[in-house]
Design a protein around this motif. Structure first.
Motif, PDB file in Angstrom:
ATOM      1  N   ASP A 267       0.846  -1.199   0.000  1.00  0.00           N
ATOM      2  CA  ASP A 267       0.000   0.000   0.000  1.00  0.00           C
ATOM      3  C   ASP A 267       0.879   1.245   0.000  1.00  0.00           C
ATOM      4  N   GLU A 268       0.226   2.406   0.032  1.00  0.00           N
ATOM      5  CA  GLU A 268       0.966   3.663   0.112  1.00  0.00           C
ATOM      6  C   GLU A 268       1.564   3.822   1.509  1.00  0.00           C
ATOM      7  N   MET A 269       2.658   4.558   1.571  1.00  0.00           N
ATOM      8  CA  MET A 269       3.291   4.830   2.859  1.00  0.00           C
ATOM      9  C   MET A 269       2.593   6.010   3.525  1.00  0.00           C
ATOM     10  N   ALA A 270       2.341   5.894   4.806  1.00  0.00           N
ATOM     11  CA  ALA A 270       1.703   7.000   5.528  1.00  0.00           C
ATOM     12  C   ALA A 270       2.638   8.209   5.542  1.00  0.00           C
ATOM     13  N   VAL A 271       2.106   9.370   5.221  1.00  0.00           N
ATOM     14  CA  VAL A 271       2.912  10.592   5.192  1.00  0.00           C
ATOM     15  C   VAL A 271       3.006  11.168   6.601  1.00  0.00           C
ATOM     16  N   ASN A 272       4.240  11.283   7.104  1.00  0.00           N
ATOM     17  CA  ASN A 272       4.476  11.857   8.432  1.00  0.00           C
ATOM     18  C   ASN A 272       5.746  12.706   8.389  1.00  0.00           C
ATOM     19  N   ASP A 273       6.218  13.128   9.545  1.00  0.00           N
ATOM     20  CA  ASP A 273       7.391  14.004   9.589  1.00  0.00           C
ATOM     21  C   ASP A 273       8.637  13.320   9.031  1.00  0.00           C
ATOM     22  N   LYS A 274       8.803  12.013   9.314  1.00  0.00           N
ATOM     23  CA  LYS A 274       9.967  11.285   8.795  1.00  0.00           C
ATOM     24  C   LYS A 274       9.951  11.248   7.267  1.00  0.00           C
ATOM     25  N   VAL A 275       8.789  10.997   6.713  1.00  0.00           N
ATOM     26  CA  VAL A 275       8.639  10.962   5.255  1.00  0.00           C
ATOM     27  C   VAL A 275       8.970  12.329   4.662  1.00  0.00           C
ATOM     28  N   ALA A 276       8.479  13.394   5.297  1.00  0.00           N
ATOM     29  CA  ALA A 276       8.730  14.745   4.795  1.00  0.00           C
ATOM     30  C   ALA A 276      10.224  15.061   4.780  1.00  0.00           C
ATOM     31  N   VAL A 277      10.926  14.681   5.842  1.00  0.00           N
ATOM     32  CA  VAL A 277      12.379  14.925   5.910  1.00  0.00           C
ATOM     33  C   VAL A 277      13.109  14.105   4.850  1.00  0.00           C
ATOM     34  N   PHE A 278      12.701  12.849   4.691  1.00  0.00           N
ATOM     35  CA  PHE A 278      13.329  11.970   3.696  1.00  0.00           C
ATOM     36  C   PHE A 278      13.174  12.540   2.283  1.00  0.00           C
ATOM     37  N   ILE A 279      11.970  12.955   1.919  1.00  0.00           N
ATOM     38  CA  ILE A 279      11.731  13.489   0.573  1.00  0.00           C
ATOM     39  C   ILE A 279      12.440  14.830   0.384  1.00  0.00           C
ATOM     40  N   GLU A 280      12.517  15.614   1.445  1.00  0.00           N
ATOM     41  CA  GLU A 280      13.247  16.881   1.340  1.00  0.00           C
ATOM     42  C   GLU A 280      14.728  16.623   1.059  1.00  0.00           C
ATOM     43  N   GLN A 281      15.310  15.634   1.734  1.00  0.00           N
ATOM     44  CA  GLN A 281      16.699  15.267   1.476  1.00  0.00           C
ATOM     45  C   GLN A 281      16.864  14.755   0.047  1.00  0.00           C
ATOM     46  N   LEU A 282      15.912  13.953  -0.395  1.00  0.00           N
ATOM     47  CA  LEU A 282      15.952  13.406  -1.753  1.00  0.00           C
ATOM     48  C   LEU A 282      15.839  14.534  -2.787  1.00  0.00           C
ATOM     49  N   HIS A 283      14.956  15.478  -2.516  1.00  0.00           N
ATOM     50  CA  HIS A 283      14.747  16.618  -3.410  1.00  0.00           C
ATOM     51  C   HIS A 283      16.033  17.430  -3.566  1.00  0.00           C
ATOM     52  N   HIS A 284      16.678  17.765  -2.460  1.00  0.00           N
ATOM     53  CA  HIS A 284      17.895  18.578  -2.515  1.00  0.00           C
ATOM     54  C   HIS A 284      19.072  17.792  -3.103  1.00  0.00           C
ATOM     55  N   ALA A 285      19.137  16.498  -2.805  1.00  0.00           N
ATOM     56  CA  ALA A 285      20.196  15.669  -3.390  1.00  0.00           C
ATOM     57  C   ALA A 285      20.035  15.600  -4.901  1.00  0.00           C
TER      58      ALA A 285
END
Length: 337
Positions: free
Chosen positions: A27-45
């Motif tokens: 299923d989809e992953m629940a969006v939480n603070d950890k997910v937001a930080v992970f995607i932000e790191q991925l975005h900047h990388a």
């Protein structure tokens, strides 16, 4: 600025000995603070990766990913089901090639600065080691975000409003060779469009020609080159296109002959906006080269002052060498004596 994560699904890809296995998350992953930080790191990388290519979905290639993505955006297909269809295409494409790929396949729909993005990336795994309190060796596995080489990002907003530009998808060309980049383009069903390196070089040529025609002294020219480089570097950092109008505002002093008009008059093959190749624009402010065991790099403004070039004798004379290099040379000379 914060990343607004809409949807996230992660699958696991394991290809060894011509056998590709894709283990789908249920299923989809629940969006939480950890997910937001992970995607932000991925975005900047992703933004920080040099040498990107730009492309668009092509009618001449496999259209499954594009169709599934459009169905998701039309609320006709769930996000997870879109990733399932795309993963099946990835498996088909991976089976055609000899290289192995093991890692996590990330699909994320997110918003950043009023722009909708779809990021698709293969993130490899890296082993890390540590010592426990009992002085035993322990290992753990981490996502190697900084070294990702297979990733593409679809600018969904540009897809809606500027599809004819054929550059709403960016991808990492990587250092592993064109074969890997081509595989990822085939998976997406894309054809490469605008060339950032070529456009950046045309912009550099136009800037130098413009500066040559203006009544600027050397220091003014060096300062303007630095301002243009800083603007382009900011574009690379944020992942935005460079804009000729904004470049013109940086370069033009008064309204006698703005850079934008100069480009049109001289018919440069330069788009109104274009992605920047950082290595190309760096040559505006720095000279560098290596070969035969010698590597040299210095700021352009020093040429003719601290650095003198004699074309006839093919020599450089450097006045005031860096202190750390001077120290090394002095210690070497002392040891030789």
């Amino acid at each position: 600025m914060a990343i607004d994560v809409k949807k996230l699904v992660v699958h696991y890809v394991d290809k060894k000995d011509d056998d590709t296995q894709i283990h789908l998350r249920n299923d989809e992953m629940a969006v939480n603070d950890k997910v937001a930080v992970f995607i932000e790191q991925l975005h900047h990388a992703y933004n920080g990766k040099p040498g990107k290519g730009y492309c668009a979905f092509s009618g001449d290639k496999n259209s499954v990913v594009a169709s599934a993505m459009q169905s998701y955006r039309n609320s006709e297909l769930g996000f997870w089901h879109m990733t399932e269809q795309a993963s099946a295409v990835l498996k088909e494409e991976l089976d055609k090639y000899a290289f192995n790929e093991t890692g996590y396949l990330v699909f994320c729909h997110y918003q950043y600065v009023a722009t909708d993005y779809m990021l698709i990336a293969m993130i490899n795994i890296k082993e890390h080691y540590s010592i426990t309190s009992e002085l035993d060796l322990a290992s753990s596995r981490h996502l190697d975000i900084s070294r990702m080489q297979l990733a593409a990002r679809i600018d969904l907003t540009a897809w809606d409003t500027q599809a004819e530009d054929n550059r709403y998808i960016s991808f990492i060309k990587g250092r592993a060779g064109r074969k890997v980049a081509d595989f990822f383009l085939d998976f997406l069903g894309c054809e490469e469009g605008i060339d950032p390196k070529q456009q950046s070089q045309v912009m550099l040529n136009a800037v130098e020609d413009y500066l040559s025609e203006q009544q600027f002294d050397k220091f003014e020219k060096d300062d303007l080159r630095k301002q243009v480089f800083d603007y382009c570097n900011d574009c690379v950092t944020t992942g935005e296109d460079a804009n000729v109008s904004e470049l013109s505002a940086t370069l033009t002093k008064g309204d006698d002959n703005p850079f934008e008009s100069f480009c049109k008059e001289q018919s440069y093959d330069l788009e109104e906006s274009f992605p920047v190749d950082k290595k190309t624009v760096t040559s505006m402010v720095k000279f560098s080269g290596l070969g035969g065991g010698v590597s040299i790099s210095f700021e352009r403004k020093h040429l003719g002052e601290r650095v003198m070039y004699n074309e006839a004798t093919d020599t450089l004379v450097i006045k005031g060498i860096p202190p750390n290099l001077k120290d090394q040379l002095q210690r070497f000379m002392e040891s030789e004596d």
